[in-house]
Design an enzyme around this catalytic site. Sequence first.
Site, mmCIF file in Angstrom:
data_model
loop_
_atom_site.group_PDB
_atom_site.id
_atom_site.type_symbol
_atom_site.label_atom_id
_atom_site.label_comp_id
_atom_site.label_asym_id
_atom_site.label_seq_id
_atom_site.Cartn_x
_atom_site.Cartn_y
_atom_site.Cartn_z
ATOM 1 N N ASN A 153 61.301 21.825 24.734
ATOM 2 C CA ASN A 153 62.194 22.803 25.356
ATOM 3 C C ASN A 153 63.555 22.228 25.731
ATOM 4 O OD1 ASN A 153 60.076 21.555 27.147
ATOM 5 N ND2 ASN A 153 61.490 22.220 28.730
ATOM 6 N N TYR A 154 63.668 20.889 25.799
ATOM 7 C CA TYR A 154 64.857 20.260 26.364
ATOM 8 C C TYR A 154 65.743 19.640 25.290
ATOM 9 C CZ TYR A 154 65.701 19.618 31.365
ATOM 10 O OH TYR A 154 66.116 19.764 32.656
ATOM 11 N N GLU A 155 67.047 19.536 25.589
ATOM 12 C CA GLU A 155 67.961 18.770 24.743
ATOM 13 C C GLU A 155 68.513 17.594 25.536
ATOM 14 O OE1 GLU A 155 67.698 21.942 24.011
ATOM 15 O OE2 GLU A 155 67.396 21.703 21.862
ATOM 16 N N ASP A 211 59.594 10.391 26.829
ATOM 17 C CA ASP A 211 60.125 10.997 25.609
ATOM 18 C C ASP A 211 60.491 9.972 24.541
ATOM 19 O OD1 ASP A 211 59.824 13.621 26.448
ATOM 20 O OD2 ASP A 211 61.711 13.607 27.519
ATOM 21 N N VAL A 260 63.617 17.736 22.483
ATOM 22 C CA VAL A 260 62.239 17.382 22.801
ATOM 23 C C VAL A 260 61.576 18.648 23.352
ATOM 24 C CG1 VAL A 260 60.739 15.751 23.984
ATOM 25 C CG2 VAL A 260 63.089 15.108 23.446
ATOM 26 N N ILE A 290 62.740 9.362 20.442
ATOM 27 C CA ILE A 290 63.875 10.274 20.560
ATOM 28 C C ILE A 290 64.654 10.351 19.246
ATOM 29 C CG2 ILE A 290 65.670 8.704 21.420
ATOM 30 C CD1 ILE A 290 64.839 11.714 23.420
ATOM 31 N N GLY A 291 64.617 9.244 18.462
ATOM 32 C CA GLY A 291 65.286 9.260 17.158
ATOM 33 C C GLY A 291 64.593 10.192 16.182
ATOM 34 N N GLU A 310 56.596 7.764 24.044
ATOM 35 C CA GLU A 310 55.450 8.565 23.611
ATOM 36 C C GLU A 310 55.770 9.480 22.425
ATOM 37 O OE1 GLU A 310 52.852 9.065 27.703
ATOM 38 O OE2 GLU A 310 54.327 10.599 27.237
ATOM 39 N N TYR A 311 57.042 9.728 22.202
ATOM 40 C CA TYR A 311 57.415 10.611 21.092
ATOM 41 C C TYR A 311 58.390 9.924 20.115
ATOM 42 C CZ TYR A 311 55.351 14.321 23.937
ATOM 43 O OH TYR A 311 54.484 15.084 24.671
HETATM 44 CU CU LIG Z 1 65.525 18.847 34.134
#
Ligand SMILES: [Cu+2]
Length: 683
Positions: free
Chosen positions: A434-436, A351, A432, A357-358, A354-355
């Site tokens: 679905n997730y926080e 995360d 990210v 996070i900031g 590859e993406y």
């Molecule tokens: Cu999990």
Amino acid sequence: MSEFSHQSQYEDLFFSRRRFLEASTLAGLIAVPRILERQVAAAEGDPREKTRASAVPQHPLEPLTSDEVTLAVETLKQGRKLGDSFRFVSVTLDEPPKREVLEFLPGSPFSRRAFVILTETAKEVAFEAVVDLRAKDVRTWKQLPVGVQPPIMVDEFIECEAAIKKSPAFLQAIKKRGVTDVDMVMVDPWSAGIYGTELPEEQGKRLTRALCWVRSEPHDNGYARPLDGIVVVFDLNKMAVLRVEDYGVIPLPPEGANWAQPYLAKPRQGLKPLEIIQSAGPSFEVDGNEVTWQKWKFRIGFTPREGLVLHTVSYQDEGRERSVLYRAAICEMVVPYGDPAEKHFRKNAFDIGEYGIGMMANSLSLGCDCLGTIRYFDAFLTDSRGGSVAIKNAICLHEEDVGLLWKHTDWRTNQSESRRSRRLAVSFIATVGNYEYGFFWYFYQDGSIQSEVKLTGIMNTTSLAKGETADFGVEIAPQLNAPFHQHLFVARLNMAVDGVQNSVYEVNTVSIPRGPLNPHGNAFRAESTLLASEAKAQRNVNSSSARFWRIINSSSKNRMGRPVGYRLVPGENCPSFAQPDAAVMQRAGCLSKNLWVTPYRAEERFPAGEYPNQNPGGDGLPKWVAADRSLEQTDLVLWYVFGHNHVPRLEDWPVMPVATLSFTLKPDGFFSQNPGLDVPVMG
Ligand SMILES: [Cu+2]
């Protein structure tokens, strides 16, 4: 939808650039308590705050301002005559050399450079550039080797989803599953990784392998209905579908599962207001990006890749400003999934690498999980065309009461004293897909620093056929599977315990065998071992020896004549469960140990390498430590790898309660006694 009472506000949010964050933003809007709004307003005009985050940077480590980001983009566009085929992945402060920072005197001139990563979509290559913002010229311009893929951009998320929704092959695949309204489909562009089985049409391409879900209506939680079996292999440079893989139709799970307030039955009763009032304002001071609080002093930084960064952390001890850390950040994270099915085994999201996070930080202007008097910091980034993007209120700074700091009752004299513990929290929250993830750093009055990650949001889901059992996950609702997975984080800690010359010892508590040393069988002691070189400094947590690591400075002695130190105390942790030769472990070899130590090198920044996206592996920590460099009394970086093993629970659905994991840096012989003894009684 008539259920939503503030429809116009929602519409504004939905059409914002950060559209894919809509779920979390909605939650924030609904949840914002009035007390918070009021206290945020109070903080805006707080007289203790010397300045707002400066429009003109006052220190070499201040993140780029909005104007500087724009200047970097314009200088590059003009200097290199960049056409429309160039996309800006990130524009970040090119952090100045350490010596320049440590020797900096307030008011004196300092350099400002921007580090820029770009992709060129026509020639399908990527570039790095350094722009001198003082001279307004391009200092370096470098094409990266063919095949190097920088992180996936937020704009690519949005464009990829739109393009896939127009693909006839995709429309056919969803139709087979009874879905005709493509507007209800959610397409998440998962990183493709690299597995050695890529087809010729994929090789060298900038790829995503997109997975899909479907809402029953516009505000429904789509993750309750996976369009399982569809994987769209997509070229992000061409913005074109390469192919739609279809692993077979599994009927949609029968139940919806919503978390947003308008869907819920009436709230539970009995909760009375709990108000945090700081009538005299907060105890911290902010000067530009420098924060001082309760003897602590540090600078707040922010990068598109890591999000929050702490710089130059020090503690005021009897008139001396004593350094603890030069730089600290969570610099990589990997979320490997355990499902071996052909359609699922490539789920291994990096995360951060590859993406970024900031890039996915929430704007906390609509409310956050902080109570009290809050000071926010904005983050300045770019969109993929180089347009300026401000994430307003990306970082939250506030104080929290955290129970007892210390207490003693002399039962003979009835003399009793206790002190409340307060901590300063600096945090940001990223969404990210679905997730926080909430990333928090806490400073305490006893000299401790804690790093905490809060996991929440919605679990990734797959479908089960009727009667099918979940072999690699947990059926969390009828025919809905949440796969086993892990969240593994890497903290990069450039230590500076009373200066930059440090060493690391491992401390294990050992039970002594019966014999002359242990005649009664009770003996145990803590034994310290120097981690003298990189080969010796690849270690794992060990609860059976109560293991911790002690970072010392042998040229700075405490009052007992021993080297001063800080200890790194592990918290929750778990090993990686992928096989050592699995692709994810080849790509993220850093996950194979919980602790690595390296001598500081400015260019050694990311433990899975600068560009993990579609990188077959071998970069980063395992490569660097092969040199087996000495670690004695030198400038050191500790890489601490910590993980949460997620065996899903029914209670994690439809949105999971926060799970926390953390580690702590505690003073160990750094002070002469309890440094919190002088904390006053607060009436
Ligand atoms: Cu999990």
